[in-house]
Design an enzyme around this catalytic site. Structure first.
Site, PDB file in Angstrom:
ATOM      1  N   GLU A 109     -16.982   0.085   0.827  1.00 52.25           N
ATOM      2  CA  GLU A 109     -18.156   0.707   1.005  1.00 52.25           C
ATOM      3  C   GLU A 109     -18.113   1.274   1.841  1.00 52.25           C
ATOM      4  O   GLU A 109     -17.808   0.412   3.391  1.00 52.25           O
ATOM      5  CB  GLU A 109     -19.086   0.312   0.455  1.00 52.25           C
ATOM      6  CG  GLU A 109     -19.015  -0.328  -1.409  1.00 52.25           C
ATOM      7  CD  GLU A 109     -20.929  -1.189  -1.237  1.00 52.25           C
ATOM      8  OE1 GLU A 109     -22.026  -0.883  -0.723  1.00 52.25           O
ATOM      9  OE2 GLU A 109     -20.383  -1.408  -2.446  1.00 52.25           O
ATOM     10  N   CYS A 122     -20.584   4.288   9.597  1.00 53.78           N
ATOM     11  CA  CYS A 122     -20.663   2.135   8.803  1.00 53.78           C
ATOM     12  C   CYS A 122     -19.193   2.451   8.284  1.00 53.78           C
ATOM     13  O   CYS A 122     -19.273   2.799   6.935  1.00 53.78           O
ATOM     14  CB  CYS A 122     -21.752   2.058   7.992  1.00 53.78           C
ATOM     15  SG  CYS A 122     -21.527   0.393   8.175  1.00 53.78           S
ATOM     16  N   CYS A 129     -15.128  -9.851   3.302  1.00 53.53           N
ATOM     17  CA  CYS A 129     -14.939 -10.496   4.785  1.00 53.53           C
ATOM     18  C   CYS A 129     -15.075 -12.359   4.899  1.00 53.53           C
ATOM     19  O   CYS A 129     -15.274 -12.493   4.163  1.00 53.53           O
ATOM     20  CB  CYS A 129     -17.097 -10.721   5.449  1.00 53.53           C
ATOM     21  SG  CYS A 129     -16.929 -10.737   7.019  1.00 53.53           S
ATOM     22  N   CYS A 133     -20.955 -15.253   6.976  1.00 50.15           N
ATOM     23  CA  CYS A 133     -22.278 -15.096   6.608  1.00 50.15           C
ATOM     24  C   CYS A 133     -23.597 -15.563   6.048  1.00 50.15           C
ATOM     25  O   CYS A 133     -23.331 -14.966   5.128  1.00 50.15           O
ATOM     26  CB  CYS A 133     -23.249 -13.982   7.994  1.00 50.15           C
ATOM     27  SG  CYS A 133     -21.968 -13.533   9.466  1.00 50.15           S
ATOM     28  N   CYS A 136     -25.824 -12.608   4.211  1.00 50.73           N
ATOM     29  CA  CYS A 136     -25.309 -11.687   4.191  1.00 50.73           C
ATOM     30  C   CYS A 136     -24.847 -11.342   2.468  1.00 50.73           C
ATOM     31  O   CYS A 136     -23.483 -11.786   2.314  1.00 50.73           O
ATOM     32  CB  CYS A 136     -23.638 -10.652   5.158  1.00 50.73           C
ATOM     33  SG  CYS A 136     -23.371  -8.979   4.524  1.00 50.73           S
ATOM     34  N   GLU A 184     -14.589  -9.273   9.052  1.00 47.87           N
ATOM     35  CA  GLU A 184     -15.653  -8.675  11.121  1.00 47.87           C
ATOM     36  C   GLU A 184     -14.270  -7.865  11.315  1.00 47.87           C
ATOM     37  O   GLU A 184     -12.540  -8.558  11.410  1.00 47.87           O
ATOM     38  CB  GLU A 184     -14.987 -10.463  11.327  1.00 47.87           C
ATOM     39  CG  GLU A 184     -14.790 -10.824  12.319  1.00 47.87           C
ATOM     40  CD  GLU A 184     -15.929 -10.214  13.329  1.00 47.87           C
ATOM     41  OE1 GLU A 184     -15.297  -9.924  14.230  1.00 47.87           O
ATOM     42  OE2 GLU A 184     -16.965 -10.526  13.180  1.00 47.87           O
ATOM     43  N   CYS A 358     -28.399  -1.645   5.630  1.00 49.11           N
ATOM     44  CA  CYS A 358     -27.101  -3.027   6.496  1.00 49.11           C
ATOM     45  C   CYS A 358     -28.077  -4.597   5.347  1.00 49.11           C
ATOM     46  O   CYS A 358     -28.935  -5.420   5.352  1.00 49.11           O
ATOM     47  CB  CYS A 358     -28.444  -3.285   7.576  1.00 49.11           C
ATOM     48  SG  CYS A 358     -26.887  -4.739   8.953  1.00 49.11           S
TER      49      CYS A 358
END
Length: 385
Positions: A109, A122, A129, A133, A136, A184, A358
């Protein structure tokens, strides 16, 4: 149909498609070499880049300042392949989100956020990822693979030209780029660096170094390398004032604790040719990291580093286990930081009606880590299912 399993053999070589070289994402120097091998002068690279990045033309036949013979030869040996758009959503606040399918079946995305005269894109750097985290939604999708430079720059190509076929060199809608999408960035170092340089190239998208930000959860060796290779702006996903809490929220902290990470940030600033600040990203979660005491701790931890602090109220996603803090709690947290002498702002949530805020980017990831499966099992066990 989005694939739910991955056969790595289905992914083509990053630099070629069906035996043809994909010119998207190649640096100016690489294009000069490419044309030299064809017996052409270096200015051909400039011509192609203007057609591709300034005018949004991906069909060689439309590049009319090149001879018919050259256009025919280009079509025989090269191609320009941009990511496939699966879904395109526009928010009521002007935010735009694209879901793009990558070779192998998974999707990423990309989000465009307008704000006055500024338009921030963005971009994603990985499918899923590699850093899990806890707060997220992207991380809960697991990890599939790194994106190529062509797949990264392709996101910007699509966004820039979604506004029409105007020459982006004279009227830019994308003025800023942040590597804060899926993934990342510093765990996909080479392609991210190459795509960044092309974004800043005047024959690419002409983004200024202060307007291109790479965000990292704290890959310290790569931060040190980045300072030797470029001078883009740097953002740190911190989210906690102590190692004890950050170990839980950002597992990478167990390898590179806060003091080590902030020392690397200072080394990065020392290498820059101008005075700049590190952007600190801090997602506020109710009763987790939003107390006045934690605000004071954060102010103290960052006291010796030139920073600006971006406070991000948590954006909920299903089964996250975290809640958004109250407006009063966020304001109180910000005030404490400001009274300690820091620049601290609360980010306005944009695009949450299309799940573009976010922490909400999830795409469709053919997870090679089984993280999706483990996370679902843990959630179901906690819920007694």
């Amino acid at each position: 149909m989005i694939a739910t399993s991955l056969d790595s053999q289905d992914i083509p070589e990053p630099s070629s498609v069906a035996g043809k070289l994909n010119l998207l994402g190649l640096s100016r120097e690489a294009l000069v070499d490419f044309f030299a091998e064809m017996g052409e002068k270096p200015f051909r690279a400039q011509q192609l880049m203007k057609w591709l990045y300034h005018r949004g033309v991906s069909d060689f036949e439309q590049m009319t300042d090149m001879s018919k013979a050259l256009r025919t030869k280009l079509a025989q040996v090269a191609c320009i392949i941009v990511p496939e758009i699966v879904v395109q959503n526009y928010s009521t606040d002007g935010t735009r989100k694209w879901v793009m399918r990558m070779p192998g079946g998974s999707s990423i995305e990309t989000v465009y956020i307008p704000d006055g005269g500024r338009g921030t894109l963005c971009v994603s750097s990985q499918i899923g990822c590699a850093v899990d985290c806890s707060f997220c939604s992207t991380g809960k999708q697991g990890f599939n693979r790194n994106l190529t430079a062509a797949e990264i720059i392709g996101q910007m190509w699509i966004a820039a030209h979604s506004f029409g076929s105007r020459d982006v060199s004279s009227e830019r809608y994308v003025t800023n780029v942040v590597f804060m999408g899926m993934g990342e960035p510093l765990l996909n170092y080479g392609p991210v660096l190459n795509a960044s340089k092309l974004m800043m190239d005047d024959l690419g998208f002409g983004i200024g170094k202060r307007r291109l930000t790479i965000s990292t959860s704290g890959v310290v060796p790569a931060i040190d390398q980045l300072g030797d290779d470029t001078d883009v702006s740097l953002a740190i996903s911190l989210h906690a004032p102590t190692d004890e809490l950050r170990d839980v929220l950002v597992p990478l902290n167990r390898k590179y604790p806060i003091a080590v990470l902030l020392a690397a940030c200072q080394r990065y600033l020392d290498k820059l040719p101008d005075k700049r600040k590190i952007t600190i990203e801090y997602t506020l979660m109710k009763d987790v990291n939003d107390s006045p005491e934690q605000a004071a701790q954060l102010a103290a931890v960052l006291a010796d580093l030139p920073v600006k602090i971006n406070l991000i109220p948590f954006n909920p996603f299903p089964n996250s286990g975290y809640e958004r803090p109250s407006r009063n709690a966020a304001m109180r947290f910000s005030k404490i930081l400001q009274e300690a002498g820091h620049i601290a702002t609360i980010r306005t949530t944009r695009g949450d009606d299309i799940d573009a805020a976010c922490g909400q980017l999830v795409g469709q990831v053919a997870d090679r880590t089984r993280r999706q499966e483990r996370w679902k099992q843990q959630h179901d066990q906690a819920a007694g299912l």
